[in-house]
Scaffold this motif. Structure first.
Motif, PDB file in Angstrom:
ATOM      1  N   LEU A 178      -0.600  -3.078   3.427  1.00  0.00           N
ATOM      2  CA  LEU A 178      -0.643  -1.663   3.042  1.00  0.00           C
ATOM      3  C   LEU A 178       0.402  -1.365   1.969  1.00  0.00           C
ATOM      4  O   LEU A 178       0.113  -0.678   0.982  1.00  0.00           O
ATOM      5  CB  LEU A 178      -0.418  -0.770   4.265  1.00  0.00           C
ATOM      6  CG  LEU A 178      -0.295   0.741   3.986  1.00  0.00           C
ATOM      7  CD1 LEU A 178      -1.557   1.271   3.326  1.00  0.00           C
ATOM      8  CD2 LEU A 178      -0.013   1.509   5.268  1.00  0.00           C
ATOM      9  N   THR A 182      -0.256  -0.161  -1.798  1.00  0.00           N
ATOM     10  CA  THR A 182       0.397   1.078  -2.223  1.00  0.00           C
ATOM     11  C   THR A 182       1.136   0.872  -3.537  1.00  0.00           C
ATOM     12  O   THR A 182       1.105   1.736  -4.428  1.00  0.00           O
ATOM     13  CB  THR A 182       1.375   1.571  -1.132  1.00  0.00           C
ATOM     14  OG1 THR A 182       0.634   1.806   0.066  1.00  0.00           O
ATOM     15  CG2 THR A 182       2.065   2.857  -1.555  1.00  0.00           C
ATOM     16  N   ARG A 185      -1.264   0.838  -6.342  1.00  0.00           N
ATOM     17  CA  ARG A 185      -1.715   2.207  -6.639  1.00  0.00           C
ATOM     18  C   ARG A 185      -0.650   2.981  -7.420  1.00  0.00           C
ATOM     19  O   ARG A 185      -0.966   3.687  -8.382  1.00  0.00           O
ATOM     20  CB  ARG A 185      -2.051   2.939  -5.347  1.00  0.00           C
ATOM     21  CG  ARG A 185      -3.363   2.501  -4.708  1.00  0.00           C
ATOM     22  CD  ARG A 185      -3.761   3.435  -3.578  1.00  0.00           C
ATOM     23  NE  ARG A 185      -5.127   3.188  -3.127  1.00  0.00           N
ATOM     24  CZ  ARG A 185      -5.868   4.072  -2.477  1.00  0.00           C
ATOM     25  NH1 ARG A 185      -5.368   5.259  -2.186  1.00  0.00           N
ATOM     26  NH2 ARG A 185      -7.099   3.781  -2.091  1.00  0.00           N
ATOM     27  N   PHE A 307      -2.617   6.618  -6.304  1.00  0.00           N
ATOM     28  CA  PHE A 307      -1.973   6.772  -4.998  1.00  0.00           C
ATOM     29  C   PHE A 307      -2.281   8.152  -4.435  1.00  0.00           C
ATOM     30  O   PHE A 307      -2.219   9.156  -5.137  1.00  0.00           O
ATOM     31  CB  PHE A 307      -0.456   6.594  -5.132  1.00  0.00           C
ATOM     32  CG  PHE A 307       0.304   6.889  -3.872  1.00  0.00           C
ATOM     33  CD1 PHE A 307       0.328   5.975  -2.834  1.00  0.00           C
ATOM     34  CD2 PHE A 307       0.981   8.093  -3.711  1.00  0.00           C
ATOM     35  CE1 PHE A 307       1.011   6.241  -1.663  1.00  0.00           C
ATOM     36  CE2 PHE A 307       1.665   8.370  -2.548  1.00  0.00           C
ATOM     37  CZ  PHE A 307       1.687   7.441  -1.523  1.00  0.00           C
ATOM     38  N   ASN A 309      -1.143  10.532  -1.177  1.00  0.00           N
ATOM     39  CA  ASN A 309      -0.258  10.714  -0.029  1.00  0.00           C
ATOM     40  C   ASN A 309      -1.034  10.809   1.263  1.00  0.00           C
ATOM     41  O   ASN A 309      -0.681  10.184   2.270  1.00  0.00           O
ATOM     42  CB  ASN A 309       0.572  11.992  -0.225  1.00  0.00           C
ATOM     43  CG  ASN A 309       2.046  11.697  -0.385  1.00  0.00           C
ATOM     44  OD1 ASN A 309       2.675  11.133   0.502  1.00  0.00           O
ATOM     45  ND2 ASN A 309       2.587  12.054  -1.527  1.00  0.00           N
ATOM     46  N   PHE A 312      -2.503   7.501   2.247  1.00  0.00           N
ATOM     47  CA  PHE A 312      -1.448   6.559   2.636  1.00  0.00           C
ATOM     48  C   PHE A 312      -0.946   6.838   4.054  1.00  0.00           C
ATOM     49  O   PHE A 312      -0.786   5.923   4.871  1.00  0.00           O
ATOM     50  CB  PHE A 312      -0.283   6.635   1.651  1.00  0.00           C
ATOM     51  CG  PHE A 312       0.918   5.827   2.077  1.00  0.00           C
ATOM     52  CD1 PHE A 312       0.886   4.435   2.025  1.00  0.00           C
ATOM     53  CD2 PHE A 312       2.055   6.445   2.565  1.00  0.00           C
ATOM     54  CE1 PHE A 312       1.988   3.685   2.443  1.00  0.00           C
ATOM     55  CE2 PHE A 312       3.154   5.706   2.980  1.00  0.00           C
ATOM     56  CZ  PHE A 312       3.109   4.317   2.920  1.00  0.00           C
ATOM     57  N   LYS A 313      -0.712   8.101   4.360  1.00  0.00           N
ATOM     58  CA  LYS A 313      -0.197   8.451   5.687  1.00  0.00           C
ATOM     59  C   LYS A 313      -1.235   8.154   6.772  1.00  0.00           C
ATOM     60  O   LYS A 313      -0.884   7.742   7.883  1.00  0.00           O
ATOM     61  CB  LYS A 313       0.229   9.917   5.706  1.00  0.00           C
ATOM     62  CG  LYS A 313       1.527  10.148   4.934  1.00  0.00           C
ATOM     63  CD  LYS A 313       1.843  11.617   4.764  1.00  0.00           C
ATOM     64  CE  LYS A 313       3.078  11.795   3.882  1.00  0.00           C
ATOM     65  NZ  LYS A 313       3.325  13.204   3.535  1.00  0.00           N
ATOM     66  N   ASP A 315      -3.513   5.717   6.557  1.00  0.00           N
ATOM     67  CA  ASP A 315      -3.526   4.249   6.690  1.00  0.00           C
ATOM     68  C   ASP A 315      -2.265   3.747   7.394  1.00  0.00           C
ATOM     69  O   ASP A 315      -2.314   2.765   8.140  1.00  0.00           O
ATOM     70  CB  ASP A 315      -3.637   3.599   5.308  1.00  0.00           C
ATOM     71  CG  ASP A 315      -5.002   3.830   4.666  1.00  0.00           C
ATOM     72  OD1 ASP A 315      -5.960   4.126   5.413  1.00  0.00           O
ATOM     73  OD2 ASP A 315      -5.104   3.729   3.433  1.00  0.00           O
ATOM     74  N   LEU A 316      -1.144   4.412   7.142  1.00  0.00           N
ATOM     75  CA  LEU A 316       0.116   4.007   7.775  1.00  0.00           C
ATOM     76  C   LEU A 316       0.050   4.217   9.283  1.00  0.00           C
ATOM     77  O   LEU A 316       0.455   3.347  10.065  1.00  0.00           O
ATOM     78  CB  LEU A 316       1.279   4.799   7.172  1.00  0.00           C
ATOM     79  CG  LEU A 316       2.687   4.448   7.668  1.00  0.00           C
ATOM     80  CD1 LEU A 316       3.025   2.999   7.340  1.00  0.00           C
ATOM     81  CD2 LEU A 316       3.727   5.380   7.043  1.00  0.00           C
TER      82      LEU A 316
END
Length: 463
Positions: A178, A182, A185, A307, A309, A312-313, A315-316
């Protein structure tokens, strides 16, 4: 008239007389006592008419169309969606930036800090390039904004990378992958995504749909995104059905295909191709760009993905799902929250809108200031959809609060903002536009949810 037990206990039968008598309407304000004591002090208020204008959710939401209403949280004046749509329809967003800037100065006090900073940059550009469009202005601002944004992002990504050594073996590979993606991206490098996310694609389309002038096409595009989030396409184990295939072929007006040879990727591409054709009719480069990336992702071709946010959050959280070390997980998630967003950084706002159409950029500058219905007692806690449970809040604060208890969310805001808001609501009572019992119940609900005492000014007789 039915009266709540709390009010009845405090005022006895007199409350029935006062509220029921149109010619002797009373206005109350909270004192410092609790709900179990005498919590109101009376002040005379002129009568209201039985034919109140504000009778529905839409009536209430549109109040800022006719008068200034400040957000119950941040205290900024709010715009109604009707006003913003009118600006879009009149070509203010899609015309020369000199016209956009001139119109926006009327609403400068409505804007949140990041959007105000974006307007400032566009205003400075309008002196030298008054006739360019918003999309062109953003493209000129993009290179420098992207460079500055990367300076903000990389230290946080480095901090997230430092946690790698602490991640248990079963989660480490997914976490590291990940972070690698990231970094690609953030630095806008090509890579081959693992899978296409119909949910993320649909979210992006929905986000820009409000700025599409042609409402008929906008509706068709949104309808086309629905199958992309269907479990059949989302879950590899879910088999295709003839009914589902025919539904997509009908929706996309696709003919002369052998349904026996169609797979899930084919259906996704058929849907996205149809959306792309509508985007070309609209000349919406942002939607065309979404479609191009989606098509390449489905075909397993290298792409440059910006990217996000939000993605990403999501996927995190998925990468850390089931991890036993809760303290480590909280540290990682807290660090991720430090990443700049389009709400907190003007550089993030500009880069987010790199391919956006002028209508979408203009709309998004005003979007956070649009009045929305706020459920004082949250829907997630079975808060009812009734006027008595409603307040008006700007879209940004409403979304930020989400399902937090109002008493907690209000900690960051000055109580004067709520007093200003409720005084404006009771001005509508004085004008005869809102029934006093409804406004009174709103105030009561607010007190129950927030614990804050609100002073209502004495109303003067309307002239």
């Amino acid at each position: 008239m039915l009266v709540s037990p709390i009010i009845s206990n405090i005022f006895g039968n007199k409350i029935h007389t006062d509220i029921g008598n149109k010619n002797n309407c009373q206005l109350y304000k909270f004192s410092q006592n609790s709900l179990n004591q005498d919590i109101f002090v009376k002040s005379q208020h002129p009568s209201f008419t039985a034919s109140s204008i504000i009778k529905s959710t839409n009536d209430f939401r549109n109040l800022p169309t006719f008068r200034t209403v400040h957000c119950i949280y941040c205290g900024r004046p709010m715009l109604s969606n009707k006003i913003v749509n009118r600006l879009k329809t009149n070509g203010i967003f899609s015309g020369p930036i000199r016209n956009f800037v001139a119109e926006m100065f009327k609403y400068i006090d409505y804007l949140h800090p990041t959007e105000k900073e974006a307007l400032k940059k566009i205003t400075l550009m309008s002196f030298d390039k008054p006739n360019i469009r918003l999309s062109q202005a953003i493209q000129i601002l993009y290179p420098e904004a992207n460079k500055e944004l990367l300076k903000e992002q990389l230290p946080i990504l480095k901090k997230l990378s430092e946690y790698s050594d602490q991640i248990p073996h079963g989660w480490k590979l997914k976490y590291q992958n990940l972070l690698k993606i990231t970094k690609y991206r953030l630095e806008e490098k090509e890579y081959t995504p693992k899978e296409f996310s119909g949910k993320e694609f649909a979210y992006k389309i929905k986000r820009v749909s409000d700025s599409i002038k042609d409402e008929t096409i906008a509706h068709k595009i949104l309808k086309l995104t629905e199958p992309l989030t269907h479990p059949i396409l989302k879950n590899p184990q879910e088999p295709l059905t003839e009914k589902f295939i025919n539904k997509i072929l009908t929706l996309t007006e696709t003919r002369d295909v052998n349904i026996d040879k169609l797979n899930k990727a084919d259906l996704q591409l058929i849907i996205i191709d149809k959306i792309n054709k509508y985007a070309e009719i609209l000349n919406r480069k942002d939607i065309i760009n979404f479609c191009d990336i989606a098509q390449k992702t489905i075909k397993k071709e290298p792409v440059k993905l910006k990217f996000s946010n939000k993605a990403f959050k999501y996927d995190l959280n998925e990468a850390l799902d089931g991890i036993q070390d809760k303290e480590l997980k909280e540290k990682i998630l807290a660090t991720a929250k430090l990443l700049p967003t389009s709400q907190t950084s003007v550089n993030a706002f500009i880069t987010k809108h790199q391919f956006a159409a002028s209508d979408a950029i203009g709309y998004d500058i005003l979007r956070p200031s649009i009045a929305t219905i706020e459920h004082m007692h949250p829907r997630s806690e079975k808060g009812p959809d009734v006027l008595q449970n409603y307040a008006l809040a700007c879209e940004r604060d409403n979304n930020t609060r989400s399902s937090q208890p109002m008493s907690v969310f209000l900690d960051k805001f000055d109580q004067k903002n709520q007093e200003q808001y409720f005084n404006e609501i009771f001005e509508e009572v004085e004008k005869g536009n809102l029934k006093f019992p409804v406004a009174y119940k709103m105030l009561e609900t607010f007190y129950k949810e927030s614990g804050r005492n609100i002073n209502i000014k004495k109303c003067k007789k309307s002239t």
